[in-house]
Write a protein that holds these residues in place. Structure first.
Motif, short mmCIF file in Angstrom:
data_model
loop_
_atom_site.label_atom_id
_atom_site.label_comp_id
_atom_site.label_asym_id
_atom_site.label_seq_id
_atom_site.Cartn_x
_atom_site.Cartn_y
_atom_site.Cartn_z
N MET A 1 0.84 -1.20 0.00
CA MET A 1 0.00 0.00 0.00
C MET A 1 0.87 1.24 0.00
N PRO A 2 0.46 2.31 -0.63
CA PRO A 2 1.34 3.45 -0.77
C PRO A 2 1.53 4.29 0.48
N PHE A 3 1.10 3.88 1.65
CA PHE A 3 1.36 4.71 2.83
C PHE A 3 2.08 3.97 3.94
N LEU A 4 2.26 2.65 3.83
CA LEU A 4 2.80 1.90 4.97
C LEU A 4 4.26 2.23 5.25
N ASP A 5 5.07 2.38 4.24
CA ASP A 5 6.47 2.77 4.48
C ASP A 5 6.53 4.17 5.09
N ARG A 6 5.62 5.03 4.68
CA ARG A 6 5.58 6.38 5.26
C ARG A 6 5.12 6.33 6.72
N VAL A 7 4.16 5.46 7.03
CA VAL A 7 3.71 5.32 8.41
C VAL A 7 4.86 4.86 9.30
N ALA A 8 5.67 3.93 8.80
CA ALA A 8 6.83 3.48 9.56
C ALA A 8 7.80 4.64 9.82
N ARG A 9 7.92 5.50 8.82
CA ARG A 9 8.81 6.66 8.98
C ARG A 9 8.28 7.59 10.07
N TRP A 10 6.97 7.87 10.05
CA TRP A 10 6.41 8.76 11.08
C TRP A 10 6.53 8.12 12.46
N ALA A 11 6.36 6.80 12.54
CA ALA A 11 6.47 6.12 13.83
C ALA A 11 7.89 6.21 14.38
N GLU A 12 8.85 6.23 13.49
CA GLU A 12 10.25 6.35 13.93
C GLU A 12 10.59 7.78 14.32
N GLU A 13 10.10 8.75 13.55
CA GLU A 13 10.45 10.14 13.80
C GLU A 13 9.59 10.79 14.87
N ARG A 14 8.31 10.38 14.98
CA ARG A 14 7.36 11.05 15.89
C ARG A 14 6.52 9.99 16.60
N PRO A 15 7.15 9.06 17.33
CA PRO A 15 6.44 7.88 17.83
C PRO A 15 5.24 8.18 18.72
N GLU A 16 5.31 9.19 19.56
CA GLU A 16 4.23 9.44 20.52
C GLU A 16 3.23 10.49 20.05
#
Length: 465
Positions: A1-16
């Protein structure tokens, strides 16, 4: 899906930081990734998503399209008949016990979504859409509409509707906070806008009107809104003027498209710009979209001449899986179309409506949207809807339903009001008064439902003298 890699990025950069909000439910980027990854790896079935709004919807949506998986999103309010028929048709593509998957994007060319046309009586058509088509859509829409990671977006409608499902996915891609409600509730939406920093609103016009008018009446502060994105039908003058007074800093965006085609055209009104007069214009071509109006042989028609609206873009779906009756999505002149009729003038696309909605009366082709625009321009009319009903002499006759701004309008006043705008064959033969427009469950105008009301003598239809 075109957003899952981006979601992983946001979780790493802005987890909370917040990712998804629904009423009292809160989901951070870290929690979204953890829950969706666990579900995808569990082997539990994720191919069918049929539930109401909630943060769990986002979790199941992400898991349902992980890797090479496909997901069908069904309206939970659909009757069992149409829903069961969809599930039977989709079953060969959706294993009951899928192999465990990692929470990552799949092959860009692979299908991730079994899209469904809206419908409650007939079996909805099913089409497939590639990951790459939505990735390109996200890039184009986030740029055109100005979506940023620091935005907080409210889409208060059902997540099963394509407008809101896309808004959720676009926010996951862009890193913006996505906010929805367990169900549409004006007071709850106002609380999010006034008290929790919502900067953008994604709605159909019917929802925008009630939010704006009640917001003005209750002095709800919408000064923090910087953008309102509306789709599904034309934004009428009354709704636009109310939205402008309620959210004076917001840029108003309208776009025209289809679930099968993606974005086609859009128009923008910045803060302080006057409301657009009722009409058929829907804006200029979306970035990356080649737009044309063709005749029945697939040749371009002269400017201003009605024909079939066609597009060529990387945003178009990959075709139907079932339900192709040749009257909806297809190809003409090497371009994609959903058989909408319209014309081009000075770079602006004007849409007259679906070929299936066209009224043939006395040998003349009448497009409801054109008549609706003329009726809506009559002083005292807040909204209008037009359809055709059987007529022994003419084949069909044009019927218009009106929602008034105040009091009653006479048939004579309406006839006089449209006389200079419409040729005689296009003028309604019959007018009725409505308290509200006939809408689908997702808030879109339904001319078919209006036709049923007229033919059935529904109590919501009152003849005008």
């Amino acid at each position: 899906m075109p957003f899952l890699d981006r979601v992983a990025r946001w979780a790493e950069e802005r987890p909370e930081e917040l990712a998804v909000v629904c009423g009292a439910e809160r989901l951070s980027w870290r929690a979204l990734v953890a829950r969706a990854a666990a579900l995808a790896a569990s082997g539990a079935p994720t191919g069918v998503l049929r539930q109401g709004n909630g943060t769990d919807f986002a979790v199941r949506w992400a898991a349902g399209v992980a890797g090479e998986r496909e997901c069908a999103v069904l309206d939970p309010l659909w009757p069992d008949g149409p829903a069961g028929a969809v599930l039977r048709r989709a079953a060969p593509r959706l294993p009951a016990a899928p192999a465990p998957a990692r929470l990552r994007d799949g092959d860009p060319a692979s299908s991730f979504l079994i899209g469904l046309t809206s419908g409650t009586t007939a079996v909805p058509k099913g089409f497939r859409r590639s990951r790459d088509s939505w990735r390109r859509s996200f890039e184009a829409s986030a740029d055109r509409f100005g979506l940023r990671p620091d935005d907080r977006v409210l889409a208060p409608g059902p997540l099963s509707a394509s407008l809101n499902l896309y808004a959720l996915s676009e926010c996951l891609y862009a890193g913006a906070v996505f906010t929805t409600l367990p169900r549409f509730d004006v007071a709850a939406a106002h609380a999010e806008i006034a008290g929790r920093g919502v900067t953008r609103l994604v709605v159909v016009p019917a929802m925008l009107r009630v939010l704006a008018e009640r917001g003005l009446a209750a002095s709800v502060d919408a000064g923090g809104l910087t953008a309102i994105v509306s789709a599904g039908q034309e934004l009428d003058r009354r709704t636009e003027e109310a939205a402008r007074r309620w959210a004076p800093r917001a840029t108003l965006w309208e776009y025209y498209g289809a679930a099968e085609l993606g974005f086609v055209a859009a128009r923008r009104r910045g803060p302080g710009q006057p409301a657009v007069a009722p009409g058929t214009g829907v804006g200029t071509a979306f970035p990356g979209v080649e737009l044309a109006v063709l005749d029945d042989d697939g040749r371009p028609v002269p400017e201003g001449t009605p024909g079939t609206v066609c597009v060529r873009s990387r945003l178009v779906c990959d075709g139907y899986l079932w339900g192709d009756d040749g009257r909806a999505f297809g190809e003409l002149g090497g371009m994609a179309t959903v058989r909408d009729r319209g014309f081009l003038r000075d770079g602006q696309l004007h849409v007259l409506g679906r070929s299936a909605d066209m009224v043939v009366t006395g040998g003349h082709n009448v497009y409801p949207q054109e008549v609706e625009a003329a009726v809506a321009a009559v002083p005292g009319v807040a909204d209008a809807v037009v359809t055709g009903v059987p007529d022994g002499a003419r084949g069909q006759r044009v019927v218009a339903g009106v929602v008034t701004t105040h009091g009653r309008l006479s048939r004579r006043r309406l006839q006089d009001g449209v006389a200079s705008a419409l040729a005689p064959a296009k003028r309604p033969r019959h007018y009725v008064e409505l308290d509200e427009l006939p809408l689908t469950g997702s808030g879109k105008l339904s001319r078919g439902l209006f036709r049923d009301w007229v033919l059935d003598g529904d109590h919501r239809v009152r003849p005008l003298g």
